[in-house]
Design a protein around this motif. Structure first.
Motif, PDB file in Angstrom:
ATOM      1  N   TYR A 189       5.242   3.863  -2.407  1.00 62.49           N
ATOM      2  CA  TYR A 189       6.122   2.806  -1.914  1.00 62.49           C
ATOM      3  C   TYR A 189       7.060   3.329  -0.822  1.00 62.49           C
ATOM      4  O   TYR A 189       7.161   2.755   0.272  1.00 62.49           O
ATOM      5  CB  TYR A 189       6.909   2.232  -3.097  1.00 62.49           C
ATOM      6  CG  TYR A 189       8.124   1.406  -2.760  1.00 62.49           C
ATOM      7  CD1 TYR A 189       8.012   0.052  -2.457  1.00 62.49           C
ATOM      8  CD2 TYR A 189       9.397   1.978  -2.793  1.00 62.49           C
ATOM      9  CE1 TYR A 189       9.143  -0.706  -2.175  1.00 62.49           C
ATOM     10  CE2 TYR A 189      10.527   1.232  -2.519  1.00 62.49           C
ATOM     11  CZ  TYR A 189      10.396  -0.119  -2.205  1.00 62.49           C
ATOM     12  OH  TYR A 189      11.513  -0.861  -1.925  1.00 62.49           O
ATOM     13  N   SER A 190       7.729   4.446  -1.103  1.00 61.16           N
ATOM     14  CA  SER A 190       8.672   4.996  -0.127  1.00 61.16           C
ATOM     15  C   SER A 190       7.943   5.498   1.121  1.00 61.16           C
ATOM     16  O   SER A 190       8.467   5.408   2.241  1.00 61.16           O
ATOM     17  CB  SER A 190       9.510   6.122  -0.747  1.00 61.16           C
ATOM     18  OG  SER A 190       8.678   7.171  -1.221  1.00 61.16           O
ATOM     19  N   ARG A 191       6.707   5.994   0.943  1.00 60.44           N
ATOM     20  CA  ARG A 191       5.918   6.434   2.092  1.00 60.44           C
ATOM     21  C   ARG A 191       5.631   5.249   3.025  1.00 60.44           C
ATOM     22  O   ARG A 191       5.681   5.384   4.249  1.00 60.44           O
ATOM     23  CB  ARG A 191       4.622   7.080   1.624  1.00 60.44           C
ATOM     24  CG  ARG A 191       3.881   7.852   2.726  1.00 60.44           C
ATOM     25  CD  ARG A 191       2.607   8.511   2.199  1.00 60.44           C
ATOM     26  NE  ARG A 191       2.864   9.270   0.993  1.00 60.44           N
ATOM     27  CZ  ARG A 191       2.335   9.006  -0.201  1.00 60.44           C
ATOM     28  NH1 ARG A 191       1.491   8.002  -0.339  1.00 60.44           N
ATOM     29  NH2 ARG A 191       2.613   9.752  -1.243  1.00 60.44           N
ATOM     30  N   ILE A 231       0.160 -10.817   4.711  1.00 61.91           N
ATOM     31  CA  ILE A 231       0.046 -10.338   3.327  1.00 61.91           C
ATOM     32  C   ILE A 231       0.761 -11.283   2.369  1.00 61.91           C
ATOM     33  O   ILE A 231       0.215 -11.652   1.328  1.00 61.91           O
ATOM     34  CB  ILE A 231       0.592  -8.901   3.198  1.00 61.91           C
ATOM     35  CG1 ILE A 231      -0.270  -7.942   4.025  1.00 61.91           C
ATOM     36  CG2 ILE A 231       0.625  -8.462   1.737  1.00 61.91           C
ATOM     37  CD1 ILE A 231       0.231  -6.501   4.036  1.00 61.91           C
ATOM     38  N   CYS A 232       1.972 -11.698   2.722  1.00 63.11           N
ATOM     39  CA  CYS A 232       2.772 -12.527   1.815  1.00 63.11           C
ATOM     40  C   CYS A 232       2.111 -13.864   1.501  1.00 63.11           C
ATOM     41  O   CYS A 232       2.281 -14.393   0.400  1.00 63.11           O
ATOM     42  CB  CYS A 232       4.154 -12.775   2.407  1.00 63.11           C
ATOM     43  SG  CYS A 232       5.211 -11.314   2.489  1.00 63.11           S
ATOM     44  N   GLN A 233       1.377 -14.431   2.447  1.00 67.73           N
ATOM     45  CA  GLN A 233       0.709 -15.710   2.207  1.00 67.73           C
ATOM     46  C   GLN A 233      -0.787 -15.571   1.999  1.00 67.73           C
ATOM     47  O   GLN A 233      -1.351 -16.170   1.075  1.00 67.73           O
ATOM     48  CB  GLN A 233       0.954 -16.676   3.371  1.00 67.73           C
ATOM     49  CG  GLN A 233       0.250 -18.022   3.174  1.00 67.73           C
ATOM     50  CD  GLN A 233       0.220 -18.882   4.423  1.00 67.73           C
ATOM     51  OE1 GLN A 233       1.000 -18.706   5.343  1.00 67.73           O
ATOM     52  NE2 GLN A 233      -0.691 -19.836   4.445  1.00 67.73           N
ATOM     53  N   PHE A 234      -1.437 -14.777   2.834  1.00 62.26           N
ATOM     54  CA  PHE A 234      -2.900 -14.802   2.855  1.00 62.26           C
ATOM     55  C   PHE A 234      -3.559 -13.841   1.870  1.00 62.26           C
ATOM     56  O   PHE A 234      -4.782 -13.891   1.697  1.00 62.26           O
ATOM     57  CB  PHE A 234      -3.410 -14.531   4.275  1.00 62.26           C
ATOM     58  CG  PHE A 234      -3.016 -15.592   5.271  1.00 62.26           C
ATOM     59  CD1 PHE A 234      -3.308 -16.928   5.028  1.00 62.26           C
ATOM     60  CD2 PHE A 234      -2.338 -15.257   6.431  1.00 62.26           C
ATOM     61  CE1 PHE A 234      -2.944 -17.904   5.937  1.00 62.26           C
ATOM     62  CE2 PHE A 234      -1.975 -16.225   7.355  1.00 62.26           C
ATOM     63  CZ  PHE A 234      -2.282 -17.571   7.107  1.00 62.26           C
ATOM     64  N   VAL A 235      -2.802 -12.952   1.219  1.00 63.31           N
ATOM     65  CA  VAL A 235      -3.343 -12.110   0.141  1.00 63.31           C
ATOM     66  C   VAL A 235      -2.790 -12.628  -1.177  1.00 63.31           C
ATOM     67  O   VAL A 235      -1.573 -12.634  -1.384  1.00 63.31           O
ATOM     68  CB  VAL A 235      -2.982 -10.626   0.330  1.00 63.31           C
ATOM     69  CG1 VAL A 235      -3.503  -9.806  -0.850  1.00 63.31           C
ATOM     70  CG2 VAL A 235      -3.561 -10.086   1.634  1.00 63.31           C
ATOM     71  N   GLN A 265      -8.236 -11.809  -9.580  1.00 66.54           N
ATOM     72  CA  GLN A 265      -8.717 -10.884  -8.548  1.00 66.54           C
ATOM     73  C   GLN A 265      -7.987 -11.142  -7.226  1.00 66.54           C
ATOM     74  O   GLN A 265      -7.764 -12.288  -6.852  1.00 66.54           O
ATOM     75  CB  GLN A 265     -10.221 -11.068  -8.334  1.00 66.54           C
ATOM     76  CG  GLN A 265     -11.065 -10.786  -9.572  1.00 66.54           C
ATOM     77  CD  GLN A 265     -11.017  -9.334  -9.985  1.00 66.54           C
ATOM     78  OE1 GLN A 265     -11.078  -8.425  -9.151  1.00 66.54           O
ATOM     79  NE2 GLN A 265     -10.920  -9.090 -11.292  1.00 66.54           N
ATOM     80  N   LEU A 266      -7.641 -10.056  -6.537  1.00 65.87           N
ATOM     81  CA  LEU A 266      -6.991 -10.201  -5.240  1.00 65.87           C
ATOM     82  C   LEU A 266      -8.017 -10.533  -4.164  1.00 65.87           C
ATOM     83  O   LEU A 266      -9.094  -9.932  -4.107  1.00 65.87           O
ATOM     84  CB  LEU A 266      -6.252  -8.912  -4.874  1.00 65.87           C
ATOM     85  CG  LEU A 266      -4.887  -8.732  -5.540  1.00 65.87           C
ATOM     86  CD1 LEU A 266      -4.394  -7.306  -5.381  1.00 65.87           C
ATOM     87  CD2 LEU A 266      -3.867  -9.712  -4.973  1.00 65.87           C
ATOM     88  N   LEU A 296       0.444  -5.515  -2.020  1.00 64.89           N
ATOM     89  CA  LEU A 296       0.696  -4.636  -0.875  1.00 64.89           C
ATOM     90  C   LEU A 296      -0.389  -3.568  -0.769  1.00 64.89           C
ATOM     91  O   LEU A 296      -0.910  -3.305   0.332  1.00 64.89           O
ATOM     92  CB  LEU A 296       2.066  -3.976  -0.998  1.00 64.89           C
ATOM     93  CG  LEU A 296       2.444  -3.024   0.138  1.00 64.89           C
ATOM     94  CD1 LEU A 296       2.384  -3.725   1.484  1.00 64.89           C
ATOM     95  CD2 LEU A 296       3.823  -2.421  -0.099  1.00 64.89           C
ATOM     96  N   GLU A 297      -0.754  -2.955  -1.896  1.00 59.05           N
ATOM     97  CA  GLU A 297      -1.821  -1.948  -1.890  1.00 59.05           C
ATOM     98  C   GLU A 297      -3.123  -2.531  -1.348  1.00 59.05           C
ATOM     99  O   GLU A 297      -3.827  -1.886  -0.555  1.00 59.05           O
ATOM    100  CB  GLU A 297      -2.058  -1.437  -3.321  1.00 59.05           C
ATOM    101  CG  GLU A 297      -1.286  -0.194  -3.675  1.00 59.05           C
ATOM    102  CD  GLU A 297      -1.829   0.432  -4.942  1.00 59.05           C
ATOM    103  OE1 GLU A 297      -1.926   1.674  -4.989  1.00 59.05           O
ATOM    104  OE2 GLU A 297      -2.163  -0.305  -5.887  1.00 59.05           O
TER     105      GLU A 297
END
Length: 300
Positions: free
Chosen positions: A160-162, A217-221, A227-228, A283-284
């Motif tokens: 996360y920090s990376r 990412i916030c909307q489309f993933v 399942q993602l 996020l991953e």
């Protein structure tokens, strides 16, 4: 809001805004202690937003100035804000601030390629607006400092920090007028088919690439049946609409992807402790499928 408060609000709107035959139609859903009402008068239909008690006058000035500025443009992008009789854009009502906007008589925007394309076109129009001066409430460096203090007890903290340390300094890249929360949830389609954005509370001058990256990412993933999945079809339509008149360079595509990473990082803490692991998984997924997501940004 109790009956006598309704009466007080009606009288206030009559006296401070010069409106006649004011009638509260209904109370709309709002976050937290904010109250939003749809009302009518002889001059039309309106929305009054009564902000949370903790909102400062500086914040309400920011919220209303951007709406007033956008209201002066030849083509509408935002709801029109109604000024008081004395010219003020907002007022104090009891212990809160409020402001009044036109009611948009139309339809919610859907998550389909046609509407996403038009949202992209509208976003490009917003980013092309010149002359606004006030900074957005989404201040990149302030948010980064806050985020570095989160999740130190989580197993994913080093990764996360990376992600945070690998972000570019968005303040060194193109700044423009941004919305900060672009998507179908913040767009309305008027009866004439025209799209406009709503909810400009954090709008102002900021990073184009953070604003443009937000929905990637916030909307489309999202999770579908556990399942993602990446909604490539709608994402591609949005970015094609944005680039209708001017394409993004390879550097800009990368900056937009990093803007998407930043926005997902910023929202990691937004939905409570029970959602943190799911937010990290989203996020991953975005990072692990970077090239697929960047292809959508290119509109291909």
């Amino acid at each position: 809001m109790q009956v006598f408060q309704y009466i007080n609000l009606v009288e206030f709107l009559r006296n401070e805004y010069g409106l006649s035959e004011v009638k509260i139609i209904n109370k709309l859903k709002a976050n937290g202690s904010r109250e939003v009402f749809h009302f009518s008068s002889t001059d039309g239909q309106w929305i009054v937003k009564i902000l949370e008690p903790e909102r400062s006058e500086e914040e309400v000035q920011s919220y209303t100035k951007v709406l007033h500025f956008l209201g002066q443009l030849p083509e509408q992008i935002a709801p029109v804000i109604l000024q008081q009789l004395g010219g003020s854009l907002y007022a104090r009502f009891n212990d809160r601030f409020l402001y009044v906007l036109e009611y948009i008589n139309g339809d919610k925007v859907s998550e389909n390629p046609e509407d996403e394309f038009e949202i992209g076109v509208l976003a490009s129009r917003l980013h092309a607006v010149e002359g606004y001066q006030l900074e957005s409430n989404l201040r990149y460096k302030d948010r980064i400092q806050n985020m570095l203090g989160w999740f130190k007890d989580k197993q994913f903290y080093s990764s996360y920090s990376r992600c945070i340390y690998n972000l570019p300094d968005f303040d060194n890249h193109q700044q423009c007028l941004i919305h900060t929360d672009i998507g179908p949830h913040n767009a309305m389609k008027k009866n004439n088919g025209q799209l406009i954005f709503i909810d400009f509370d954090d709008a102002g001058i900021g990073s184009k690439y953070i604003d443009l990256g937000y929905p990637l990412i916030c909307q489309f993933v999202r999770f579908h049946n556990g399942q993602l999945k990446f909604d490539n079809r709608n994402a591609t339509a949005f970015y094609r609409g944005y680039q209708l008149n001017q394409s993004l360079s390879d550097d800009e595509v990368e900056l937009t992807f990093q803007g998407a990473v930043f926005m997902q990082l910023m929202y990691m803490n937004a939905y409570g402790d029970n959602a943190i692991e799911a937010m990290w998984s989203i996020l991953e997924y975005g990072v692990n499928n970077k090239e697929i997501l960047k292809s959508a940004i290119r509109g291909s």
